[in-house]
Write an enzyme that holds these catalytic residues in place. Sequence first.
Site, PDB file in Angstrom:
ATOM      1  N   ARG A   1      -5.426  -0.142  -6.565  1.00 28.29           N
ATOM      2  CA  ARG A   1      -4.310   0.615  -5.991  1.00 28.29           C
ATOM      3  C   ARG A   1      -3.866   1.701  -6.964  1.00 28.29           C
ATOM      4  NH1 ARG A   1      -2.198  -2.349  -1.591  1.00 28.29           N
ATOM      5  NH2 ARG A   1      -2.242  -4.603  -1.827  1.00 28.29           N
TER       6      ARG A   1
ATOM      7  N   GLY B   1       0.779  -1.244   0.000  1.00 35.17           N
ATOM      8  CA  GLY B   1       0.000   0.000   0.000  1.00 35.17           C
ATOM      9  C   GLY B   1       0.805   1.285   0.000  1.00 35.17           C
TER      10      GLY B   1
ATOM     11  N   ASP C   1      -5.579   1.854  10.610  1.00 40.21           N
ATOM     12  CA  ASP C   1      -6.968   1.557  10.944  1.00 40.21           C
ATOM     13  C   ASP C   1      -7.007   1.051  12.395  1.00 40.21           C
ATOM     14  OD1 ASP C   1      -9.631   0.913  10.898  1.00 40.21           O
ATOM     15  OD2 ASP C   1      -9.465  -0.721   9.464  1.00 40.21           O
TER      16      ASP C   1
ATOM     17  N   GLU D   1       3.563   4.480   5.934  1.00 34.75           N
ATOM     18  CA  GLU D   1       2.370   3.628   5.836  1.00 34.75           C
ATOM     19  C   GLU D   1       1.267   4.339   5.060  1.00 34.75           C
ATOM     20  OE1 GLU D   1       0.971   0.993   5.735  1.00 34.75           O
ATOM     21  OE2 GLU D   1       0.236   0.237   7.658  1.00 34.75           O
ATOM     22  N   ASP D   2       0.427   3.562   4.401  1.00 37.04           N
ATOM     23  CA  ASP D   2      -0.669   4.182   3.656  1.00 37.04           C
ATOM     24  C   ASP D   2      -1.799   4.647   4.561  1.00 37.04           C
ATOM     25  OD1 ASP D   2      -1.384   1.573   4.300  1.00 37.04           O
ATOM     26  OD2 ASP D   2      -1.991   0.992   2.280  1.00 37.04           O
TER      27      ASP D   2
ATOM     28  N   PHE E   1     -14.583   2.279   4.019  1.00 34.14           N
ATOM     29  CA  PHE E   1     -13.605   1.528   3.237  1.00 34.14           C
ATOM     30  C   PHE E   1     -13.125   2.365   2.053  1.00 34.14           C
ATOM     31  CE2 PHE E   1     -12.112  -1.663   0.191  1.00 34.14           C
ATOM     32  CZ  PHE E   1     -11.097  -2.191   0.975  1.00 34.14           C
TER      33      PHE E   1
ATOM     34  N   LYS F   1      -7.361   6.627  10.322  1.00 32.94           N
ATOM     35  CA  LYS F   1      -8.779   6.366  10.628  1.00 32.94           C
ATOM     36  C   LYS F   1      -8.888   6.172  12.141  1.00 32.94           C
ATOM     37  CE  LYS F   1     -10.581   3.293   7.035  1.00 32.94           C
ATOM     38  NZ  LYS F   1     -10.891   1.876   6.760  1.00 32.94           N
TER      39      LYS F   1
ATOM     40  N   ASP G   1      -6.132  -0.923  -1.564  1.00 33.85           N
ATOM     41  CA  ASP G   1      -6.702  -1.917  -2.469  1.00 33.85           C
ATOM     42  C   ASP G   1      -7.988  -2.550  -1.956  1.00 33.85           C
ATOM     43  OD1 ASP G   1      -5.291  -3.406  -0.355  1.00 33.85           O
ATOM     44  OD2 ASP G   1      -5.812  -5.167  -1.538  1.00 33.85           O
TER      45      ASP G   1
HETATM   46  P1  IMP Z   1      -4.410  -1.959  10.761  1.00 32.64           P
HETATM   47  O1  IMP Z   1      -3.526  -2.999  11.334  1.00 32.64           O
HETATM   48  O2  IMP Z   1      -5.862  -2.272  10.976  1.00 32.64           O
HETATM   49  O3  IMP Z   1      -4.091  -0.566  11.191  1.00 32.64           O
HETATM   50  O4  IMP Z   1      -4.254  -2.136   9.232  1.00 32.64           O
HETATM   51  C1  IMP Z   1      -3.711  -1.235   8.426  1.00 32.64           C
HETATM   52  C2  IMP Z   1      -3.627  -1.801   7.019  1.00 32.64           C
HETATM   53  O5  IMP Z   1      -4.911  -2.259   6.579  1.00 32.64           O
HETATM   54  C3  IMP Z   1      -3.235  -0.700   6.084  1.00 32.64           C
HETATM   55  O6  IMP Z   1      -1.862  -0.687   5.913  1.00 32.64           O
HETATM   56  C4  IMP Z   1      -3.966  -1.058   4.819  1.00 32.64           C
HETATM   57  O7  IMP Z   1      -3.156  -1.905   4.040  1.00 32.64           O
HETATM   58  C5  IMP Z   1      -5.180  -1.817   5.276  1.00 32.64           C
HETATM   59  N1  IMP Z   1      -6.374  -0.925   5.301  1.00 32.64           N
HETATM   60  C6  IMP Z   1      -6.905  -0.284   6.358  1.00 32.64           C
HETATM   61  N2  IMP Z   1      -7.983   0.435   6.016  1.00 32.64           N
HETATM   62  C7  IMP Z   1      -8.138   0.262   4.689  1.00 32.64           C
HETATM   63  C8  IMP Z   1      -9.091   0.764   3.725  1.00 32.64           C
HETATM   64  O8  IMP Z   1     -10.021   1.555   4.027  1.00 32.64           O
HETATM   65  N3  IMP Z   1      -8.906   0.342   2.443  1.00 32.64           N
HETATM   66  C9  IMP Z   1      -7.919  -0.502   2.075  1.00 32.64           C
HETATM   67  N4  IMP Z   1      -7.001  -0.975   2.924  1.00 32.64           N
HETATM   68  C10 IMP Z   1      -7.120  -0.612   4.227  1.00 32.64           C
HETATM   69 MG    MG Z   2      -0.759  -1.160   4.360  1.00 35.58          MG
END
Ligand code: IMP
Ligand code: MG
Length: 188
Positions: free
Chosen positions: A170, A49, A108, A104-105, A157, A136, A164
């Site tokens: 992407r 990402g 969440d 990081e992209d 989302f 987020k 993606d």
């Molecule tokens: P976390 O461990 O839940 O913080 O996950 C983060 C990862 O989940 C990010 O690096 C993204 O690759 C993916 N992710 C989180 N939210 C989204 C979204 O809204 N769309 C697509 N990928 C997401």
């Molecule tokens: Mg990611």
Amino acid sequence: MNHPLVKKILFSEDQIDKRVSELTDEIAEYYKKNNLKENTVLLIGLLKGCVPFMANFLKHFKYECQTEYMVVSSYLGGTKTSGEPKINLDLNISVKDKHILIVEDIIDSGITLDYIKKYLYFKGAKEIKIVTLLDKPEGRKIELKADWNGFKVENEFLIGFGLDYEERLRNLPYVAVCDVTKLKDWKW
Ligand code: IMP
Ligand code: MG
């Protein structure tokens, strides 16, 4: 024409470029003030990402840096996280005593970054900072803060600019809210 799975564009290519240039200036200032070993920061991009953001970041970042990448997956490819991070591609260089900036992209739940941070400190990193294009905060399941973030977003989302849905989308040049109602019966 926008992609038909786009519900709403949140950030255009120009908006992202402008914000990234502000962020990189701020971050370079931070490192200039901190007298790093060899005046160098190690950027670690989280694949896949991070690719568009990392490219944009590197284009604007005016401070000595090395670049490395990791693949850590916690998403199962759909729209929900699995909550169990796994390192699928590890670093090729030592992080011992290094100043690290994770690129990081989106954050969440925070679970992926929490895991990586612990892993890198365990490997001897001196300092770990995080820059994320998108944050987020409502999605957090664990306490984790980015040191710098491009934009705060709602709990929806998102697709595009590296984000993606099942490895697709992407390549959209903007960040958009995905019309998830269409995904179920979508014909690619
Ligand atoms: P976390 O461990 O839940 O913080 O996950 C983060 C990862 O989940 C990010 O690096 C993204 O690759 C993916 N992710 C989180 N939210 C989204 C979204 O809204 N769309 C697509 N990928 C997401
Ligand atoms: Mg990611």
